[in-house]
Design a protein around this motif. Structure first.
Motif, PDB file in Angstrom:
ATOM      1  N   LEU A  79      18.635  -1.658 -66.526  1.00  0.00           N
ATOM      2  CA  LEU A  79      18.954  -1.935 -65.125  1.00  0.00           C
ATOM      3  C   LEU A  79      17.927  -2.890 -64.522  1.00  0.00           C
ATOM      4  O   LEU A  79      18.291  -3.792 -63.737  1.00  0.00           O
ATOM      5  CB  LEU A  79      18.992  -0.622 -64.330  1.00  0.00           C
ATOM      6  CG  LEU A  79      19.304  -0.761 -62.833  1.00  0.00           C
ATOM      7  CD1 LEU A  79      20.665  -1.425 -62.626  1.00  0.00           C
ATOM      8  CD2 LEU A  79      19.273   0.606 -62.146  1.00  0.00           C
ATOM      9  N   THR A 114      22.716  15.691 -59.232  1.00  0.00           N
ATOM     10  CA  THR A 114      23.876  14.867 -59.600  1.00  0.00           C
ATOM     11  C   THR A 114      24.302  13.912 -58.494  1.00  0.00           C
ATOM     12  O   THR A 114      24.591  12.737 -58.736  1.00  0.00           O
ATOM     13  CB  THR A 114      25.057  15.778 -59.986  1.00  0.00           C
ATOM     14  OG1 THR A 114      24.636  16.676 -61.015  1.00  0.00           O
ATOM     15  CG2 THR A 114      26.236  14.953 -60.471  1.00  0.00           C
ATOM     16  N   ALA A 141      21.764  10.287 -55.779  1.00  0.00           N
ATOM     17  CA  ALA A 141      21.736   8.828 -55.664  1.00  0.00           C
ATOM     18  C   ALA A 141      22.747   8.339 -54.626  1.00  0.00           C
ATOM     19  O   ALA A 141      22.435   7.505 -53.758  1.00  0.00           O
ATOM     20  CB  ALA A 141      21.994   8.192 -57.027  1.00  0.00           C
ATOM     21  N   ASP A 142      23.979   8.871 -54.692  1.00  0.00           N
ATOM     22  CA  ASP A 142      24.998   8.466 -53.712  1.00  0.00           C
ATOM     23  C   ASP A 142      24.590   8.889 -52.307  1.00  0.00           C
ATOM     24  O   ASP A 142      24.818   8.145 -51.329  1.00  0.00           O
ATOM     25  CB  ASP A 142      26.340   9.111 -54.076  1.00  0.00           C
ATOM     26  CG  ASP A 142      26.929   8.533 -55.360  1.00  0.00           C
ATOM     27  OD1 ASP A 142      26.593   7.371 -55.681  1.00  0.00           O
ATOM     28  OD2 ASP A 142      27.692   9.233 -56.030  1.00  0.00           O
ATOM     29  N   TRP A 194      14.715  10.385 -61.081  1.00  0.00           N
ATOM     30  CA  TRP A 194      15.680   9.429 -61.619  1.00  0.00           C
ATOM     31  C   TRP A 194      16.670   8.900 -60.579  1.00  0.00           C
ATOM     32  O   TRP A 194      17.189   7.789 -60.710  1.00  0.00           O
ATOM     33  CB  TRP A 194      16.435  10.048 -62.788  1.00  0.00           C
ATOM     34  CG  TRP A 194      17.243   9.028 -63.517  1.00  0.00           C
ATOM     35  CD1 TRP A 194      18.595   8.885 -63.556  1.00  0.00           C
ATOM     36  CD2 TRP A 194      16.721   7.934 -64.274  1.00  0.00           C
ATOM     37  NE1 TRP A 194      18.960   7.795 -64.316  1.00  0.00           N
ATOM     38  CE2 TRP A 194      17.817   7.185 -64.761  1.00  0.00           C
ATOM     39  CE3 TRP A 194      15.429   7.514 -64.605  1.00  0.00           C
ATOM     40  CZ2 TRP A 194      17.660   6.065 -65.549  1.00  0.00           C
ATOM     41  CZ3 TRP A 194      15.284   6.384 -65.393  1.00  0.00           C
ATOM     42  CH2 TRP A 194      16.384   5.675 -65.854  1.00  0.00           C
ATOM     43  N   SER A 195      16.957   9.662 -59.532  1.00  0.00           N
ATOM     44  CA  SER A 195      17.908   9.185 -58.513  1.00  0.00           C
ATOM     45  C   SER A 195      17.463   7.859 -57.915  1.00  0.00           C
ATOM     46  O   SER A 195      18.300   7.037 -57.497  1.00  0.00           O
ATOM     47  CB  SER A 195      18.039  10.231 -57.395  1.00  0.00           C
ATOM     48  OG  SER A 195      18.536  11.446 -57.910  1.00  0.00           O
ATOM     49  N   ASN A 238      16.157   5.499 -59.529  1.00  0.00           N
ATOM     50  CA  ASN A 238      16.337   4.457 -60.540  1.00  0.00           C
ATOM     51  C   ASN A 238      17.817   4.117 -60.736  1.00  0.00           C
ATOM     52  O   ASN A 238      18.165   3.397 -61.670  1.00  0.00           O
ATOM     53  CB  ASN A 238      15.749   4.903 -61.880  1.00  0.00           C
ATOM     54  CG  ASN A 238      14.238   4.985 -61.857  1.00  0.00           C
ATOM     55  OD1 ASN A 238      13.577   4.140 -61.260  1.00  0.00           O
ATOM     56  ND2 ASN A 238      13.681   6.016 -62.472  1.00  0.00           N
ATOM     57  N   GLU A 239      18.671   4.655 -59.880  1.00  0.00           N
ATOM     58  CA  GLU A 239      20.108   4.401 -59.991  1.00  0.00           C
ATOM     59  C   GLU A 239      20.473   3.083 -59.301  1.00  0.00           C
ATOM     60  O   GLU A 239      19.878   2.692 -58.284  1.00  0.00           O
ATOM     61  CB  GLU A 239      20.899   5.547 -59.359  1.00  0.00           C
ATOM     62  CG  GLU A 239      20.732   6.891 -60.057  1.00  0.00           C
ATOM     63  CD  GLU A 239      21.545   6.986 -61.327  1.00  0.00           C
ATOM     64  OE1 GLU A 239      22.223   5.991 -61.678  1.00  0.00           O
ATOM     65  OE2 GLU A 239      21.507   8.052 -61.974  1.00  0.00           O
ATOM     66  N   GLU A 240      21.497   2.415 -59.844  1.00  0.00           N
ATOM     67  CA  GLU A 240      21.896   1.101 -59.335  1.00  0.00           C
ATOM     68  C   GLU A 240      22.416   1.186 -57.900  1.00  0.00           C
ATOM     69  O   GLU A 240      22.158   0.293 -57.086  1.00  0.00           O
ATOM     70  CB  GLU A 240      22.958   0.494 -60.245  1.00  0.00           C
ATOM     71  CG  GLU A 240      23.370  -0.915 -59.841  1.00  0.00           C
ATOM     72  CD  GLU A 240      24.312  -1.558 -60.842  1.00  0.00           C
ATOM     73  OE1 GLU A 240      24.722  -2.716 -60.608  1.00  0.00           O
ATOM     74  OE2 GLU A 240      24.627  -0.893 -61.859  1.00  0.00           O
TER      75      GLU A 240
END
Length: 446
Positions: A117, A179, A182-183, A214-215, A217-219
């Motif tokens: 990414l 889960t 990120a959104d 990690w959230s 690091n989400e696109e």
């Protein structure tokens, strides 16, 4: 003109070399995940192992120049992710992987996704310094995209209360891990931009593991930050944690508290801002440098087949194999000689003069004892016979007869006179009695 069919016949060496060249040029690098088995660390420092899954396995080698960078102690049973070149070990015709990088499976997959990414967004220019917005020198209201119950919110509010109590704070509560986090984070960034009620937006959370962070690091989060018209500060985790959000945001703060200090900076803290800008520049420069280095590595990999260092590693692998075979042969020869030596030693013991002398000594002792018994028995037998003969002799002895009252007459010639016819009148005779003898003269013969 017809071609000689023999010209198309490969030798084994030529075939293996051709296959190796084909593999080296076709597969520059591959990422492979599997379980370690048959792990061996040779005396040269190289690692030899197999990677397997439920249905297959592949032989691998990792030379010491590469394995010294592995951050964990590899062992059988470890699930790992490796970056490797596909090759062929010519002497045995074995297809194998030459491992250049090794990560534990979970960490390795996340790192791979991170790098993928990062490369994608960098190629789009999302990390470029030219698109980064300056933090306003005067901030009246700051927005916090973070957990309403997290330690990060507490740290930011504590620092702002102490350093800049006049700054208003609007909280955009969100999940920071899990889960849907990120959104949720991206949604809150978009809401803050839609409301346009803050001067600076801080996207933050406290420290945690790679999975916990990690959230960020989400696109979807990265693009929400990139599309924000409000200047953004990313303050995720600790100072050593660098996320995609940090690279996309206009500014990066190493911790939530540092973000609060940044937006409440005084004249002295402006110097710290310059330091942070310098750090951002270094990060961006390092990324560009890494991108160039990756490109250089790609070009370098095309020369692998003719790389003297790689050839040296291949020869070292052969040498390790020959050394192992030699060790086994020497051990076998040693065992054979040891067995032969033991046999000869036993034969020497069996043929030892000392043992023979001891055996003969025991035999002589037994014979001596038997001779003693034989002589004793013979002596006793002869003694018994002597007694019997003595008794017989006594029974027939003339002396015993004389003792009973008999006598023996002898003439002057010492001849026994057994009949009167052997004597003459006036003849002198000797009469032998039991206790002596008498000299008599014959006066009459009847």
């Amino acid at each position: 003109m017809k071609l000689n069919p023999l010209q198309n016949i490969y030798s084994i060496s030529r075939l293996n070399q051709s296959v190796k060249d084909l593999l080296n040029t076709h597969f520059l690098h591959v990422w492979v995940e599997g379980e370690i088995s048959n792990f061996l660390q040779a005396s040269s420092g190289h690692w030899y192992l197999k990677l397997k899954d439920d249905n297959a396995q592949v032989q691998c080698a990792m030379f010491k120049g590469a394995n010294r960078h592995v951050r964990f102690k590899a062992k059988n049973g470890d699930q790992v992710l490796v970056k490797a070149k596909v090759s062929l070990y010519e002497p045995r015709g074995d297809y194998q992987l030459i491992i250049e990088q090794m990560e534990s499976s979970g960490e390795g997959l996340l790192k791979q996704a991170f790098e993928k990414l990062k490369f994608k967004l960098a190629a789009e220019g999302l990390f470029g310094l030219e698109r980064k917005k300056a933090i306003p020198s005067i901030i009246n209201t700051v927005g916090l995209v973070t957990s309403a119950k997290g330690a990060a919110l507490h740290d930011v509010l504590t620092v702002l209360k102490r350093r800049a109590p006049c700054i208003n704070v609007i909280i955009y509560p969100t999940l920071v891990q899990g889960t849907n986090a990120a959104d949720n984070i991206a949604h809150m960034i978009n809401i803050a931009n839609a409301r346009a009620e803050v001067d600076t937006l801080v996207i933050t959370r406290g420290g945690g593991s790679t999975e916990d962070l990690w959230s960020f690091n989400e696109e979807v989060v990265a693009r929400a930050i990139a599309n924000s018209h409000i200047p953004t500060i990313s303050a995720v985790g600790h100072e050593v944690d660098v996320s995609i959000s940090d690279l996309v945001a206009d500014h990066r703060a190493p911790t939530p508290s540092a973000a609060a200090e940044l937006i409440s900076s005084s004249l002295i803290e402006q110097t710290q801002r310059l330091t942070q800008l310098r750090s951002d520049l270094i990060h961006a420069f390092n990324y560009l440098l890494n991108a160039k280095q990756n490109k250089a590595n790609t070009l370098k990999n095309r020369l692998t087949a003719t790389d003297p260092k790689f050839q040296l590693f291949t020869q070292q692998q052969k040498l390790d194999n020959y050394a192992s075979q030699l060790h086994q042969q020497l051990k076998h020869i040693h065992n054979q000689h040891q067995t032969r030596l033991n046999q000869l030693s036993q034969r020497c013991i069996d043929a030892s003069p000392e043992k023979s002398i001891t055996t003969k000594g025991h035999l002589a002792s037994q014979l001596q004892q038997r001779l003693h018994y034989a002589i004793t028995d013979k002596y006793n037998l002869q003694q018994h016979k002597l007694v019997i003969l003595s008794e017989k002799l006594q029974a027939y002895s003339p002396l015993l007869t004389l003792a009973r009252g008999y006598s023996i007459a002898k003439n002057d010639k010492d001849q026994i006179i057994r009949s009167v016819s052997q004597a003459n009148v006036n003849q002198s005779i000797d009469i032998m009695l039991a206790d002596g003898s008498l000299k008599c003269n014959v006066t009459e013969i009847n």
